[in-house]
Scaffold this active site. Structure first.
Site, PDB file in Angstrom:
ATOM      1  N   SER A  23       0.846  -1.186   0.000  1.00  0.00           N
ATOM      2  CA  SER A  23       0.000   0.000   0.000  1.00  0.00           C
ATOM      3  C   SER A  23       0.883   1.237   0.000  1.00  0.00           C
ATOM      4  O   SER A  23       2.053   1.172   0.353  1.00  0.00           O
ATOM      5  CB  SER A  23      -0.885   0.005   1.240  1.00  0.00           C
ATOM      6  N   LYS A  24       0.269   2.327  -0.414  1.00  0.00           N
ATOM      7  CA  LYS A  24       1.001   3.591  -0.490  1.00  0.00           C
ATOM      8  C   LYS A  24       1.633   3.934   0.847  1.00  0.00           C
ATOM      9  O   LYS A  24       2.712   4.476   0.916  1.00  0.00           O
ATOM     10  CB  LYS A  24       0.041   4.721  -0.883  1.00  0.00           C
ATOM     11  N   ARG A  25       0.922   3.630   1.930  1.00  0.00           N
ATOM     12  CA  ARG A  25       1.398   4.039   3.243  1.00  0.00           C
ATOM     13  C   ARG A  25       2.595   3.206   3.710  1.00  0.00           C
ATOM     14  O   ARG A  25       3.535   3.739   4.265  1.00  0.00           O
ATOM     15  CB  ARG A  25       0.263   3.944   4.268  1.00  0.00           C
ATOM     16  N   LYS A  26       2.521   1.899   3.459  1.00  0.00           N
ATOM     17  CA  LYS A  26       3.537   1.014   4.046  1.00  0.00           C
ATOM     18  C   LYS A  26       4.732   0.767   3.143  1.00  0.00           C
ATOM     19  O   LYS A  26       5.778   0.331   3.599  1.00  0.00           O
ATOM     20  CB  LYS A  26       2.904  -0.348   4.355  1.00  0.00           C
ATOM     21  N   SER A  27       4.564   0.971   1.839  1.00  0.00           N
ATOM     22  CA  SER A  27       5.606   0.515   0.930  1.00  0.00           C
ATOM     23  C   SER A  27       5.905   1.609  -0.090  1.00  0.00           C
ATOM     24  O   SER A  27       5.110   2.515  -0.284  1.00  0.00           O
ATOM     25  CB  SER A  27       5.149  -0.741   0.193  1.00  0.00           C
TER      26      SER A  27
END
Ligand code: GLU
Ligand code: ZN
Length: 502
Positions: free
Chosen positions: A259-263
């Site tokens: 996901s954009k947030r984690k990766s």
């Protein structure tokens, strides 16, 4: 040309995501392999979140990867190309309206006057009763009088498409095999036009895929559950049903969804870190697919030749950055010297802008170094770490890094002084790696040192780093005078340290 027509349909609501790039690549490879047509369509109906900057980022990112399409915007200087246009959904609004009007006329769709508040109350009631949340169909069979009453209240209706309640939609997915989904799981009759007349995703996708004669829908697995809705819409519109291929999700190493947030998912970030498109495309192709052989390093032409949709894996594809880095190194080694120089220049400029080097190396200076860096670069951005020491006026080597374990500052200073004399003598005659090395090795033998100890001390003294390209090449690149000056500065520092320590 074959009858194959495939498309990528990104929404410009974020920068080019590596999942979108992978989907684009698989469509592109399939089209090129089969001699089909690849279409780019912009799904820009989410006006609140769509921006021109994102659109540019997507077009540029795909161009950078060497992914080209036959129809759509972003081909040459033309606003768009192809006879199935326009290829931007915001320019196709009347087509969705027409299609909706037809579905209404055939009673495949109807006006729903429920207010958001009423729908919300219905949802809460269903949740409380532990029922599946779905539109109840309250407006599915309104009489003209009931409709008239709602209109008189000033309610503006949405248009809903009838989803048959008890049907199993089955299709043979090229990647996943036979898939069956019960229509009871689809949430009830589907809103296809909002009350302001703007169309929703499922509808635009089906209308456009039908209008553009798409033969194969190749997209991420996250769309699998949408497919029955699209099949029902194709049926209602009397359009042929394309074949489907749902590509496996791209996963983090811990197997969670990327996901954009984690990766790191934006393609532009990989580009900025010095990954090259040949390697990035090669890596993306292997996210869920392989040739079935050990071969890993594949050019675009080789990928086109080998690509086979039916051998795409259905299991999630784990994103392995180390493998990407390795492939990047492989591809950097394959570049011609001029090509590599061109690609390194912006990264060296960035080093200069950030004050990490004091001047920009000239073409000759870069060219002289290529043979040492090309074999060692994992990414273009790593060039600075390898050669920065050459392009700084003064180096301030770390004394602790210079002193080998078996020695102290005084011993190291003495050893470097002896080495400096040797280097000065041999270098006055001939400044070449092959000439510098033997006398230094004799020195090591005479003194019964470990070669590694002396060479590490020299390395840190002249490069400031414990790892560098081959030492003697490095010294040659730095030049006779500068090498001696750096050794002098290092000896000075070591002596000061030895004097300070009792
Ligand atoms: N705009 C959708 C997406 O980017 C397109 C999905 C599809 O290919 O149908 O996910
Ligand atoms: Zn309703």
């Amino acid at each position: 040309m074959s009858e194959v027509r495939v498309r990528i349909a990104p929404s410009p609501t974020g920068p080019l995501h590596l999942g979108t790039a992978r989907t684009a690549l698989f469509n592109f490879l399939f089209a090129r392999h089969t001699g089909g047509t690849f279409i780019f369509r912009l799904e820009d109906t989410d006006q609140a979140r769509s921006t021109e900057a994102y659109e540019l980022d997507i077009l540029e990112g795909l161009h950078w990867l060497g992914i080209r399409w036959d129809e759509g915007p972003g081909i040459g200087d033309e606003p768009e190309r192809g006879s199935y246009g326009p290829y931007r959904q915001m320019q196709r609004l009347e087509r969705y309206e027409e299609a909706a009007t037809r579905l209404l006329a055939q009673d495949q769709a109807y006006y729903c006057y429920c207010t958001p508040g009423e729908l919300e109350a219905e949802r809460r009631r269903q949740e409380a009763a532990r029922e599946t949340v779905r539109y109840s169909g309250r407006c599915a069979h309104l009489t003209p009088a009931e409709r008239g009453a709602f209109e008189a209240e000033g309610r503006r209706p949405v248009v809903r498409f009838r989803i048959p309640p008890n049907r199993t939609i089955a299709f043979d997915d090229i990647v996943r095999g036979h898939v069956e989904i019960d229509t009871a799981a689809l949430g009830g009759d589907l809103v296809i036009l909002r009350s302001d007349g703007t169309p929703l995703y499922h509808f635009t996708v089906a209308v456009d895929d039908a209008a553009m004669a798409i033969s194969h829908v190749i997209r991420g697995e996250d769309h699998l559950s949408n497919t029955p809705k699209h099949i029902l819409l194709f049926e209602a519109m009397g359009a042929p049903i394309p074949q489907f291929a749902h590509l496996p999700l791209i996963l983090n190493p811990d197997r969670t969804k990327m996901s954009k947030r984690k990766s790191q998912t934006a393609v532009a970030d990989y580009r900025a870190q010095g990954f090259i498109p040949e390697a990035f495309v090669n890596y993306l192709a292997l996210l869920g697919w392989s040739t079935g052989t050990e071969e890993e390093v594949l050019s675009q032409a080789e990928l086109i030749e080998r690509f086979d949709l039916s051998t795409v894996n259905s299991a999630g594809a784990v994103f392995d950055r180390e493998r990407l880095v390795w492939l990047n190194g492989q591809w950097i080694r394959r570049l011609s010297p001029d090509d590599l120089m061109d690609r390194l220049r912006p990264f060296l400029q960035a080093d200069l802008d950030a004050g990490r080097i004091d001047w920009l190396p000239s073409d000759e200076e870069i060219r002289a170094l290529l043979y040492v860096v090309q074999e060692r670069l994992p990414t273009l951005a790593a060039v600075g770490d390898l050669i920065r020491f050459l392009f700084v006026k003064n180096l301030d080597p770390d004394v602790a890094a210079m002193v080998p374990k078996r020695w102290d500052a005084a011993t190291t200073a003495a050893a470097l002084s002896a080495a400096r004399r040797t280097i000065a003598d041999v270098g006055r005659v001939c400044w070449e790696a092959d000439e510098i090395e033997p006398p230094l090795r004799s020195l090591v033998e005479d003194r019964r040192w470990q070669a590694g100890d002396l060479f590490m001390a020299i390395r840190v003294a002249v490069t400031g780093r414990t790892a560098s390209p081959p030492l003697f090449d490095t010294m040659v690149a730095l030049g006779y005078e500068r090498t001696l000056a750096r050794l002098d500065r290092a000896i000075e520092k070591l002596e000061a340290q030895a004097a300070a320590a009792p």
